[in-house]
Structure formats: C-alpha cells, structure tokens
Motif scaffolding. Sequence first.
Motif, PDB file in Angstrom:
ATOM      1  N   ALA A 170      31.439  37.772  23.997  1.00 22.50           N
ATOM      2  CA  ALA A 170      30.988  36.647  23.188  1.00 22.50           C
ATOM      3  C   ALA A 170      29.501  36.371  23.392  1.00 22.50           C
ATOM      4  O   ALA A 170      28.853  36.933  24.282  1.00 22.50           O
ATOM      5  CB  ALA A 170      31.798  35.402  23.525  1.00 22.50           C
ATOM      6  N   ASP A 171      28.962  35.487  22.580  1.00 21.90           N
ATOM      7  CA  ASP A 171      27.585  35.022  22.724  1.00 21.90           C
ATOM      8  C   ASP A 171      27.545  34.020  23.875  1.00 21.90           C
ATOM      9  O   ASP A 171      28.072  32.914  23.762  1.00 21.90           O
ATOM     10  CB  ASP A 171      27.109  34.372  21.427  1.00 21.90           C
ATOM     11  N   LEU A 172      26.933  34.397  24.962  1.00 22.90           N
ATOM     12  CA  LEU A 172      26.904  33.566  26.162  1.00 22.90           C
ATOM     13  C   LEU A 172      25.604  32.780  26.294  1.00 22.90           C
ATOM     14  O   LEU A 172      25.400  32.088  27.298  1.00 22.90           O
ATOM     15  CB  LEU A 172      27.074  34.457  27.402  1.00 22.90           C
ATOM     16  N   SER A 173      24.760  32.840  25.287  1.00 22.75           N
ATOM     17  CA  SER A 173      23.384  32.360  25.451  1.00 22.75           C
ATOM     18  C   SER A 173      23.256  30.852  25.570  1.00 22.75           C
ATOM     19  O   SER A 173      22.284  30.370  26.153  1.00 22.75           O
ATOM     20  CB  SER A 173      22.525  32.852  24.284  1.00 22.75           C
ATOM     21  N   GLU A 174      24.177  30.080  25.022  1.00 20.96           N
ATOM     22  CA  GLU A 174      24.017  28.627  25.036  1.00 20.96           C
ATOM     23  C   GLU A 174      24.955  27.932  26.019  1.00 20.96           C
ATOM     24  O   GLU A 174      25.068  26.708  26.005  1.00 20.96           O
ATOM     25  CB  GLU A 174      24.267  28.074  23.621  1.00 20.96           C
ATOM     26  N   LEU A 175      25.615  28.707  26.848  1.00 21.43           N
ATOM     27  CA  LEU A 175      26.576  28.118  27.772  1.00 21.43           C
ATOM     28  C   LEU A 175      25.889  27.276  28.849  1.00 21.43           C
ATOM     29  O   LEU A 175      24.724  27.484  29.171  1.00 21.43           O
ATOM     30  CB  LEU A 175      27.393  29.218  28.449  1.00 21.43           C
ATOM     31  N   PRO A 176      26.657  26.338  29.438  1.00 17.82           N
ATOM     32  CA  PRO A 176      26.122  25.597  30.589  1.00 17.82           C
ATOM     33  C   PRO A 176      26.201  26.467  31.838  1.00 17.82           C
ATOM     34  O   PRO A 176      26.490  27.669  31.761  1.00 17.82           O
ATOM     35  CB  PRO A 176      27.105  24.420  30.691  1.00 17.82           C
ATOM     36  N   GLY A 177      25.978  25.880  32.992  1.00 12.50           N
ATOM     37  CA  GLY A 177      26.105  26.622  34.235  1.00 12.50           C
ATOM     38  C   GLY A 177      27.518  27.120  34.448  1.00 12.50           C
ATOM     39  O   GLY A 177      28.493  26.411  34.170  1.00 12.50           O
ATOM     40  N   VAL A 178      27.631  28.350  34.933  1.00 10.20           N
ATOM     41  CA  VAL A 178      28.932  28.985  35.134  1.00 10.20           C
ATOM     42  C   VAL A 178      29.059  29.424  36.586  1.00 10.20           C
ATOM     43  O   VAL A 178      28.131  30.020  37.146  1.00 10.20           O
ATOM     44  CB  VAL A 178      29.104  30.220  34.212  1.00 10.20           C
ATOM     45  N   LEU A 179      30.213  29.132  37.193  1.00 14.09           N
ATOM     46  CA  LEU A 179      30.547  29.632  38.523  1.00 14.09           C
ATOM     47  C   LEU A 179      31.710  30.602  38.386  1.00 14.09           C
ATOM     48  O   LEU A 179      32.710  30.292  37.726  1.00 14.09           O
ATOM     49  CB  LEU A 179      30.961  28.489  39.449  1.00 14.09           C
ATOM     50  N   VAL A 180      31.595  31.771  39.002  1.00 12.42           N
ATOM     51  CA  VAL A 180      32.683  32.748  39.013  1.00 12.42           C
ATOM     52  C   VAL A 180      32.985  33.108  40.460  1.00 12.42           C
ATOM     53  O   VAL A 180      32.087  33.486  41.218  1.00 12.42           O
ATOM     54  CB  VAL A 180      32.322  34.022  38.232  1.00 12.42           C
ATOM     55  N   GLN A 181      34.247  32.983  40.838  1.00 12.76           N
ATOM     56  CA  GLN A 181      34.705  33.404  42.158  1.00 12.76           C
ATOM     57  C   GLN A 181      35.758  34.490  41.975  1.00 12.76           C
ATOM     58  O   GLN A 181      36.710  34.311  41.212  1.00 12.76           O
ATOM     59  CB  GLN A 181      35.307  32.237  42.932  1.00 12.76           C
ATOM     60  N   ALA A 182      35.599  35.608  42.665  1.00 12.84           N
ATOM     61  CA  ALA A 182      36.561  36.704  42.577  1.00 12.84           C
ATOM     62  C   ALA A 182      36.615  37.419  43.919  1.00 12.84           C
ATOM     63  O   ALA A 182      35.681  37.343  44.714  1.00 12.84           O
ATOM     64  CB  ALA A 182      36.183  37.686  41.475  1.00 12.84           C
ATOM     65  N   GLY A 183      37.732  38.086  44.179  1.00 13.68           N
ATOM     66  CA  GLY A 183      37.824  38.911  45.367  1.00 13.68           C
ATOM     67  C   GLY A 183      36.921  40.127  45.205  1.00 13.68           C
ATOM     68  O   GLY A 183      36.904  40.761  44.147  1.00 13.68           O
ATOM     69  N   ALA A 184      36.174  40.455  46.234  1.00 19.10           N
ATOM     70  CA  ALA A 184      35.202  41.546  46.126  1.00 19.10           C
ATOM     71  C   ALA A 184      35.859  42.872  45.782  1.00 19.10           C
ATOM     72  O   ALA A 184      35.250  43.710  45.112  1.00 19.10           O
ATOM     73  CB  ALA A 184      34.425  41.679  47.435  1.00 19.10           C
ATOM     74  N   ASP A 185      37.103  43.053  46.209  1.00 21.58           N
ATOM     75  CA  ASP A 185      37.772  44.334  46.003  1.00 21.58           C
ATOM     76  C   ASP A 185      38.852  44.295  44.923  1.00 21.58           C
ATOM     77  O   ASP A 185      39.508  45.299  44.681  1.00 21.58           O
ATOM     78  CB  ASP A 185      38.405  44.807  47.317  1.00 21.58           C
ATOM     79  N   GLU A 186      39.048  43.160  44.277  1.00 23.37           N
ATOM     80  CA  GLU A 186      40.077  43.111  43.235  1.00 23.37           C
ATOM     81  C   GLU A 186      39.562  43.837  41.985  1.00 23.37           C
ATOM     82  O   GLU A 186      38.358  43.832  41.697  1.00 23.37           O
ATOM     83  CB  GLU A 186      40.465  41.671  42.911  1.00 23.37           C
ATOM     84  N   PRO A 187      40.435  44.479  41.226  1.00 20.21           N
ATOM     85  CA  PRO A 187      39.988  45.239  40.058  1.00 20.21           C
ATOM     86  C   PRO A 187      39.197  44.410  39.048  1.00 20.21           C
ATOM     87  O   PRO A 187      38.275  44.935  38.421  1.00 20.21           O
ATOM     88  CB  PRO A 187      41.297  45.751  39.451  1.00 20.21           C
ATOM     89  N   LEU A 188      39.533  43.129  38.897  1.00 20.03           N
ATOM     90  CA  LEU A 188      38.828  42.317  37.911  1.00 20.03           C
ATOM     91  C   LEU A 188      37.432  41.904  38.376  1.00 20.03           C
ATOM     92  O   LEU A 188      36.686  41.297  37.603  1.00 20.03           O
ATOM     93  CB  LEU A 188      39.653  41.071  37.560  1.00 20.03           C
TER      94      LEU A 188
END
Length: 269
Positions: A192-210
């Motif tokens: 998608a067009d991510l250009s106008e989004l607010p601040g985003v936090l992403v947490q993921a396991g370092a070794d998980e496939p996603l």
Amino acid sequence: MPDLSDHAAVARWRAETNALWGEADDPQVPHRRQEIGGVPCLVAGPPPGSGAPVVLYAHGGGYVLGSAAVAIPITARLGRTLRVVSVDYRQPPEHPFPAALDDVLAVYLALAAGDTPVALAGDSSGGALALSAAVMATARGARPAAVALFSPLLDHAAVPGSPLVDGEGRRLIDHYVGGADPADPRLSPLRADLSELPGVLVQAGADEPLASQAVELQARAVAVGTNITLELWEHLWHTWHYHHLPEADQALIEAAAFLAALLSQPSGP
C-alpha cells in the motif's frame, strides 16, 4: 482442521480452539462488551471521558480463529494505561475478505468521530487488518495517531515458507482472501501507499519467518518518509506477546508507551 466449506464444523472448531487458547477475562483489567460502529467489541481500560488514549485492537488467528476474548492477555496489559477497543470482526469462511477489514474500519471511524485521538494495533493477521485500516482511514482524511503491529502478516501474495503460512495456515489465509487478488493493497498492506501514515511500531521475533516482512515494511516506510520503529526480539517466537513472560510484559509496556506518546499529540507525530 475441518473441511472449511462446512461452516457449522468450522464454527465448532473455532469455539473449541478459542476455548483451548483461553477466553477468560482479566480481573485486574476487566473487559466489557460494547457495540461500536455496528460491530461487537470488548472494551478495557479507563472509561470514556477519562481522557485516556484510545487504541483499537485487531486480534490474530489466521482470520478464521481467535477472538477479542482470546486477545485479552494482550489487551489487558495495554489496558492498564490505555483504553483498548478489541474488535470481534466477522471471520471466514462465512465472511471472507473484506468483511473483517470493513468491521475494523467501521469501528475505527466511529471512534475517530469523537474528540479523542485513536491508534490502531494488531497481531499476526490482525496486524494486516490494523495497517490496512490505517492506510484506508488516512486516505479518507481520518489518519490515526499511531500504529503498533506485533508479528504482523503484511503480504498475502509473497508469504515466506513456514508452518504459519504453509499447509493448514495457508488454507486459513486463503479462505479469507477468497476470490480476491492477494496482492490487493487492502489485503497486503506492505504493497500500500505508506507515505502519509503516522508513526509505526513493529515488534517481531528476530527468527520468525514473518520477520522478513517486518524488515521490508521498515524499508518501504523509510523510503517514503514515514516514521517507523522496528524491534526484532532475539530468541522469541511469533506473537510471544500472548504469553505471560517478562519479555511479553516488556514488549507491551514499550508498545503502550509508544502509542501513548503519539496519542498525546492530537495533530499527529
């Protein structure tokens, strides 16, 4: 897994699986049922009018499984400082795409019509719903204050090989996609067009496939000037946030602080 074309069998399987995962309320942060935007929700945390920041939460479970009640281990901990609205969106195979997204967006728009800033959050498949709703709301001039994603599934057209998305997991996802194009940005917000989004936090396991999708999201967001924080947690698994672990507590404390900081800025980050 039953035959997913047998809706009655799926309903029984969902109920059994959700009960196994756990749907008990948290006595310290009790949840109450409420319909918002015509959609059933569980609401936790300080009441309306308290001035507490508001976060809409979309649970995971491969779209077919899970519920707002199953997500209580996450929403209760966020609800210690935030008002959390957890959406019981419609689920496939009875309700394929875009039913779940429509429900999340309807709840968000109803909340955003008030005077309190609203953030969006979700885990796994719920992360896709949260980010897609954020993109769509932003396009409508109703940008959320922040977005937090936990081990999100972000691209249905190019999923990495893993038990999460191969075999039975793939069947769950496919029953949500239905006859739609999996590359549709509403399904795959990584595109998608991510250009106008607010601040985003992403947490993921370092070794998980996603984790690869989380890394790609960071690259695409940075390329268009969107503020994004990516945390890859070592030695942790997909959506460890559900478990009663010190690492889960710490991750959710950090997520709540991130959301609260941006929610305290009504004009956005």
